[in-house]
Scaffold this motif. Structure first.
Motif, PDB file in Angstrom:
ATOM      1  N   LEU A 247       0.867  -1.177   0.000  1.00 53.98           N
ATOM      2  CA  LEU A 247       0.000   0.000   0.000  1.00 53.98           C
ATOM      3  C   LEU A 247       0.905   1.229   0.000  1.00 53.98           C
ATOM      4  CD1 LEU A 247      -2.636  -1.004   2.712  1.00 53.98           C
ATOM      5  CD2 LEU A 247      -2.993  -0.912   0.249  1.00 53.98           C
ATOM      6  N   THR A 248       1.102   1.805  -1.147  1.00 55.79           N
ATOM      7  CA  THR A 248       2.054   2.896  -1.299  1.00 55.79           C
ATOM      8  C   THR A 248       1.700   4.064  -0.382  1.00 55.79           C
ATOM      9  OG1 THR A 248       2.369   2.270  -3.611  1.00 55.79           O
ATOM     10  CG2 THR A 248       3.139   4.453  -2.952  1.00 55.79           C
ATOM     11  N   GLY A 249       2.692   4.471   0.422  1.00 53.80           N
ATOM     12  CA  GLY A 249       2.515   5.629   1.282  1.00 53.80           C
ATOM     13  C   GLY A 249       1.894   5.336   2.636  1.00 53.80           C
ATOM     14  N   TYR A 250       1.569   4.094   2.928  1.00 50.04           N
ATOM     15  CA  TYR A 250       0.937   3.756   4.205  1.00 50.04           C
ATOM     16  C   TYR A 250       1.922   3.001   5.103  1.00 50.04           C
ATOM     17  CZ  TYR A 250      -3.638   5.158   2.459  1.00 50.04           C
ATOM     18  OH  TYR A 250      -4.697   5.882   1.973  1.00 50.04           O
ATOM     19  N   THR A 251       2.022   3.449   6.340  1.00 52.38           N
ATOM     20  CA  THR A 251       2.898   2.802   7.316  1.00 52.38           C
ATOM     21  C   THR A 251       2.174   2.669   8.652  1.00 52.38           C
ATOM     22  OG1 THR A 251       3.841   4.919   8.036  1.00 52.38           O
ATOM     23  CG2 THR A 251       4.999   3.737   6.260  1.00 52.38           C
ATOM     24  N   ARG A 252       2.714   1.821   9.502  1.00 50.72           N
ATOM     25  CA  ARG A 252       2.239   1.726  10.882  1.00 50.72           C
ATOM     26  C   ARG A 252       3.420   1.949  11.804  1.00 50.72           C
ATOM     27  NH1 ARG A 252       0.010  -3.579  14.071  1.00 50.72           N
ATOM     28  NH2 ARG A 252       2.226  -4.082  14.030  1.00 50.72           N
ATOM     29  N   THR A 253       3.227   2.788  12.817  1.00 53.33           N
ATOM     30  CA  THR A 253       4.266   3.059  13.807  1.00 53.33           C
ATOM     31  C   THR A 253       3.871   2.423  15.131  1.00 53.33           C
ATOM     32  OG1 THR A 253       4.815   5.165  12.752  1.00 53.33           O
ATOM     33  CG2 THR A 253       5.612   4.830  14.987  1.00 53.33           C
ATOM     34  N   THR A 254       4.784   1.667  15.689  1.00 52.35           N
ATOM     35  CA  THR A 254       4.574   1.038  16.984  1.00 52.35           C
ATOM     36  C   THR A 254       5.417   1.765  18.028  1.00 52.35           C
ATOM     37  OG1 THR A 254       4.163  -1.109  15.972  1.00 52.35           O
ATOM     38  CG2 THR A 254       4.783  -1.113  18.290  1.00 52.35           C
ATOM     39  N   TYR A 255       4.838   1.943  19.201  1.00 51.26           N
ATOM     40  CA  TYR A 255       5.510   2.662  20.283  1.00 51.26           C
ATOM     41  C   TYR A 255       5.688   1.750  21.492  1.00 51.26           C
ATOM     42  CZ  TYR A 255       4.176   6.734  17.518  1.00 51.26           C
ATOM     43  OH  TYR A 255       4.013   7.637  16.492  1.00 51.26           O
ATOM     44  N   ILE A 256       6.740   2.014  22.243  1.00 51.96           N
ATOM     45  CA  ILE A 256       6.947   1.355  23.521  1.00 51.96           C
ATOM     46  C   ILE A 256       6.771   2.418  24.598  1.00 51.96           C
ATOM     47  CG2 ILE A 256       9.469   1.661  23.383  1.00 51.96           C
ATOM     48  CD1 ILE A 256       9.702  -1.003  24.912  1.00 51.96           C
ATOM     49  N   CYS A 257       5.885   2.148  25.556  1.00 53.03           N
ATOM     50  CA  CYS A 257       5.460   3.158  26.514  1.00 53.03           C
ATOM     51  C   CYS A 257       5.710   2.673  27.945  1.00 53.03           C
ATOM     52  CB  CYS A 257       3.977   3.471  26.334  1.00 53.03           C
ATOM     53  SG  CYS A 257       3.504   3.868  24.627  1.00 53.03           S
ATOM     54  N   THR A 258       6.138   3.609  28.796  1.00 53.81           N
ATOM     55  CA  THR A 258       6.420   3.296  30.198  1.00 53.81           C
ATOM     56  C   THR A 258       5.719   4.313  31.101  1.00 53.81           C
ATOM     57  OG1 THR A 258       8.454   4.615  30.049  1.00 53.81           O
ATOM     58  CG2 THR A 258       8.656   2.237  29.708  1.00 53.81           C
ATOM     59  N   PRO A 259       5.321   3.916  32.315  1.00 55.20           N
ATOM     60  CA  PRO A 259       4.630   4.837  33.226  1.00 55.20           C
ATOM     61  C   PRO A 259       5.498   6.059  33.547  1.00 55.20           C
ATOM     62  CG  PRO A 259       4.466   2.575  34.014  1.00 55.20           C
ATOM     63  CD  PRO A 259       5.465   2.569  32.905  1.00 55.20           C
ATOM     64  N   ARG A 260       4.893   7.235  33.524  1.00 57.71           N
ATOM     65  CA  ARG A 260       5.646   8.462  33.805  1.00 57.71           C
ATOM     66  C   ARG A 260       5.977   8.609  35.281  1.00 57.71           C
ATOM     67  NH1 ARG A 260       5.254  12.033  29.410  1.00 57.71           N
ATOM     68  NH2 ARG A 260       3.541  11.581  27.960  1.00 57.71           N
ATOM     69  N   ARG A 261       5.152   8.068  36.159  1.00 58.99           N
ATOM     70  CA  ARG A 261       5.234   8.387  37.577  1.00 58.99           C
ATOM     71  C   ARG A 261       6.102   7.443  38.393  1.00 58.99           C
ATOM     72  NH1 ARG A 261      -1.087  10.019  38.916  1.00 58.99           N
ATOM     73  NH2 ARG A 261      -1.238  11.760  37.424  1.00 58.99           N
TER      74      ARG A 261
END
Length: 286
Positions: A247-261
């Motif tokens: 699919l030209t021009g389409y991407t998926r971004t995955t994030y790794i997230c951690t608690p701020r507090r």
């Protein structure tokens, strides 16, 4: 020379009083006095200058005190490190996408931390707190700090007998009449499918909705519908019956997230390192 003798000695050197030392260790003053006498006899020199009511470190005692305190500090550090390495550890991960990559990291993590308990939750949200969240929708986790883990191109998975399979690449706009296979509503995968179709001007007709990525792939294998898929995360997961059309021009971004507090524990930081090791340079993907 015994460890307890050295502890008695250091405490007596600091308090300059055998009675106070005995009180701290909940033993009779005579036990402290006799223990230090034995230590002095073993060393062959007095460590204290004694008067009627006080005692003072002499020059030999001061040198010995400096060495003993350093040695006891090393022993305490070794004890704490060993306890940290062997104590029961747990790792709670919310895996909203990239299950295959996360499980590869879990397998390697367990080799290093065989006694750790790893709990994975799929399709979780910010109502619960996790050590790590893997998601393509970081806005759903406002109390977490998120960094990019992976950006990868998208493709359309379609049975090789489908008329679309002959196209080298395609635009989502030609898929308005197609039946879609998707992970269940609320998942990152479902939201990705909805967003691509919305941008193309239509709502997807979901023929099959499932919790199981394997079942999704099987449905595409037998021609029940088409599916948008991330190329790297799902590479090698389909049978030869399926064509993957870019699919030209389409991407998926995955994030790794951690608690701020709260700070990340060392074993959580190590898992993050292992997870990142599973990802090639993003420049090679898009």
């Amino acid at each position: 020379m015994e460890l307890l003798q050295l502890k008695y000695f250091c405490e007596a050197a600091e308090s300059q009083n055998f009675t106070k030392t005995a009180k701290k260790f909940t033993v009779p003053p005579s036990a402290v006095s006799q223990s230090i006498r034995r230590l002095e006899n073993e060393l062959g020199t007095p460590l204290f200058d004694r008067s009627a009511n006080r005692l003072y470190l002499n020059a030999d005692g001061a040198r010995f005190y400096e060495s003993v305190t350093a040695a006891l500090a090393l022993l305490q550090t070794a004890k704490e490190q060993l306890r940290a390495e062997t104590m029961f550890k747990s790792l709670d991960i919310c895996v909203n996408c990239n299950r295959r990559i996360v499980m590869q990291a879990v397998e390697k993590f367990k080799i290093e931390y065989p006694n750790a308990t790893v709990r994975t939750v799929h399709l979780g949200d910010c109502a619960s707190e996790y050590d790590l969240v893997i998601t393509s929708a970081p806005s759903n986790f406002p109390t977490y700090a998120c960094e990019e883990l992976l950006k990868e191109p998208l493709a359309l998975a379609v049975h090789h007998a489908h008329p679309l399979a002959n196209k080298g690449s395609l635009s989502p706009m030609c898929l308005a009449d197609e039946a879609f296979i998707s992970l269940r509503q609320g998942s990152d995968f479902f939201k990705m499918t909805e967003q691509i179709c919305k941008e193309a001007g239509f709502s997807p007709r979901i023929a099959v909705e499932t919790d199981d990525p394997f079942y999704l792939r099987r449905c595409v294998d037998i021609g029940l519908g088409v599916s948008f898929v991330p190329l790297f995360s799902w590479q090698g997961q389909f049978s030869e019956e399926v064509s993957l059309l870019p699919l030209t021009g389409y991407t998926r971004t995955t994030y790794i997230c951690t608690p701020r507090r709260r700070p990340q524990a060392p074993h959580v930081l190590r898992f993050t390192e292992i997870l990142k090791e599973q990802i090639p340079n993003n420049e090679n993907l898009v």
